[in-house]
Motif scaffolding. Structure first.
Motif, mmCIF file in Angstrom:
data_model
loop_
_atom_site.group_PDB
_atom_site.id
_atom_site.type_symbol
_atom_site.label_atom_id
_atom_site.label_comp_id
_atom_site.label_asym_id
_atom_site.label_seq_id
_atom_site.Cartn_x
_atom_site.Cartn_y
_atom_site.Cartn_z
ATOM 1 N N GLN A 1 -1.981 -9.924 6.944
ATOM 2 C CA GLN A 1 -1.700 -9.162 5.731
ATOM 3 C C GLN A 1 -1.030 -7.843 6.074
ATOM 4 O O GLN A 1 -1.300 -7.227 7.108
ATOM 5 N N ARG A 2 -0.162 -7.435 5.194
ATOM 6 C CA ARG A 2 0.587 -6.195 5.395
ATOM 7 C C ARG A 2 -0.325 -4.975 5.378
ATOM 8 O O ARG A 2 -0.220 -4.084 6.213
ATOM 9 N N ASN A 3 -1.209 -4.940 4.399
ATOM 10 C CA ASN A 3 -2.050 -3.763 4.206
ATOM 11 C C ASN A 3 -3.124 -4.108 3.176
ATOM 12 O O ASN A 3 -2.910 -4.968 2.326
ATOM 13 N N PHE A 4 -4.249 -3.459 3.257
ATOM 14 C CA PHE A 4 -5.268 -3.601 2.224
ATOM 15 C C PHE A 4 -5.351 -2.328 1.374
ATOM 16 O O PHE A 4 -6.353 -2.076 0.710
ATOM 17 N N ALA A 5 -4.283 -1.532 1.393
ATOM 18 C CA ALA A 5 -4.309 -0.230 0.736
ATOM 19 C C ALA A 5 -4.225 -0.314 -0.780
ATOM 20 O O ALA A 5 -4.426 0.682 -1.460
ATOM 21 N N SER A 6 -3.902 -1.486 -1.309
ATOM 22 C CA SER A 6 -3.806 -1.598 -2.769
ATOM 23 C C SER A 6 -4.545 -2.838 -3.250
ATOM 24 O O SER A 6 -4.764 -3.793 -2.498
ATOM 25 N N ASP A 7 -4.932 -2.830 -4.519
ATOM 26 C CA ASP A 7 -5.615 -3.972 -5.112
ATOM 27 C C ASP A 7 -4.726 -5.211 -5.110
ATOM 28 O O ASP A 7 -5.222 -6.339 -5.047
ATOM 29 N N TRP A 8 -3.401 -4.986 -5.191
ATOM 30 C CA TRP A 8 -2.488 -6.134 -5.214
ATOM 31 C C TRP A 8 -2.599 -6.931 -3.926
ATOM 32 O O TRP A 8 -2.757 -8.155 -3.940
ATOM 33 N N GLY B 1 -0.036 -1.498 7.296
ATOM 34 C CA GLY B 1 1.321 -1.039 7.044
ATOM 35 C C GLY B 1 2.122 -0.740 8.289
ATOM 36 O O GLY B 1 3.199 -0.137 8.211
ATOM 37 N N ASP B 2 1.634 -1.181 9.453
ATOM 38 C CA ASP B 2 2.249 -0.843 10.740
ATOM 39 C C ASP B 2 2.825 -2.109 11.378
ATOM 40 O O ASP B 2 2.069 -2.986 11.810
ATOM 41 N N PRO B 3 4.162 -2.244 11.454
ATOM 42 C CA PRO B 3 4.740 -3.455 12.040
ATOM 43 C C PRO B 3 4.384 -3.637 13.509
ATOM 44 O O PRO B 3 4.287 -4.780 13.984
ATOM 45 N N VAL B 4 4.181 -2.545 14.242
ATOM 46 C CA VAL B 4 3.783 -2.657 15.646
ATOM 47 C C VAL B 4 2.412 -3.325 15.754
ATOM 48 O O VAL B 4 2.187 -4.215 16.579
#
Length: 337
Positions: free
Chosen positions: A40-47, A73-76
């Motif tokens: 997953q890209r990020n869990f920073a949002s409900d989406w 949110g970090d590609p590395v």
């Protein structure tokens, strides 16, 4: 023109995937006993959380094992996590890329290991599309176009518009494919409306898909442009920042706003405030995206030809356009999207 060339290049590349036998085709395997990994890209949002829940539910229903991780949110970090999935023996990887080009090392590692990749939600750079068995998302251009056309019609009803309409886009990141496609779609839809008022576009504000980042940037633009009349927000996740900035400046009820993602909180707001300022929200159905991405991963592991499971390398889900007129019909209080 640059966005048009980008979209054409993307379509050309993904279409050619159906004719190739490289990363787009998976070796047959036992899908029922497979292990699917979700980066997953990020869990920073409900989406993004809702999208993850969709993947989890589909994995449970299908009986496959699921590995998952938060890329923050970090590609590395995502590159490292995906390579770890390879070490753990994942049979397929679902990736919501944190950066369309920054995940290149992960994609190359998956191809070398002959592990199929499913990209979901966020686009890969067109030059990397060939690495994916399938890209799962809504049709971002068409969805945003619906928002643009709706806002044009709202503005047409305001008879005091004698000068070009000052407008600003609130996007994710500069140069990001997702932001570019949604901006392109919005403008296409707006311009497709008969007699749409002329737009005077201000420089795009980039909120990095989170409210905190969008707040100060939009406040600065609004302060310098008190006659701002239209805002397109590329994600509901940044809408609270828009409301906070404009409310603080006494401008919240003076603009026409369209947004994207279909959060039920936005639908509820339109129900309660049929006269605006939010007049359209393009749905994005994250749970459905997650479910379909898992289905595509299972198809890839099972050796189903890409031409059958994901023709052309792209799987679009159906999405509605929410407006004050139909908000009550679509509102689901038990869901976030």
């Amino acid at each position: 023109m640059q966005r048009r060339n980008l979209a054409i290049a993307f379509i050309s590349i993904i279409s050619s995937m159906a004719l190739s036998s490289c990363a787009g085709e998976a070796a047959p395997g036992d899908a029922k006993s497979s292990t699917i990994a979700f980066a997953q890209r990020n869990f920073a949002s409900d989406w993004w959380t809702s999208q993850t829940e969709g993947v989890r539910a589909a994995a449970k229903d299908s009986g496959v094992s699921l590995l998952e991780s938060d890329g923050r949110g970090d590609p590395v970090l995502q590159n490292s996590l995906v390579k770890n999935y390879i070490t753990k023996g994942a049979n397929a990887v679902i990736l919501n890329p944190a950066d369309p080009r920054g995940v290149t090392p992960a994609l190359k590692a998956l191809k070398e290991a002959n592990i199929p990749l499913i990209a979901v939600n966020s686009n890969l750079d067109p030059s990397l599309a060939e690495y994916a068995y399938c890209y799962v998302a809504e049709d971002q251009v068409a969805t945003a176009a619906g928002v643009g056309k709706e806002l044009a019609n709202v503005l047409k009803s305001r008879t005091n518009l004698k000068t070009p309409v000052k407008a600003v886009m609130v996007g994710g990141f500069p140069g990001e494919v997702v932001t570019d496609l949604r901006t392109k779609g919005f403008l296409q839809g707006y311009e497709s409306a008969a007699d749409a008022p002329e737009l005077k576009m201000l420089p795009t504000v980039y909120g990095q898909w989170v409210a905190d980042t969008a707040l100060s940037a939009l406040r600065e633009v609004a302060t310098g442009n008190p006659d701002l009349q239209l805002i397109f927000v590329a994600s509901d996740s940044m809408l609270p920042a828009v409301q906070s900035a404009l409310t603080g400046l006494g401008m919240w009820d003076k603009v026409v706003i369209g947004t994207y993602d279909g959060a039920m909180s936005t639908v509820k707001y339109m129900m309660d405030h049929p006269n605006g300022p939010i007049f359209a929200d393009g749905a994005n159905s994250p749970d459905v995206q997650g479910k379909v991405a898992l289905e595509m991963a299972i198809a890839a592991v099972g050796g189903k030809p890409q031409s059958e499971a994901c023709p052309g390398g792209v799987k679009y889900i159906s999405t509605p356009l929410y407006t004050p007129r139909n908000a009550a019909e679509h509102f689901k209080p038990e869901q976030k999207f």
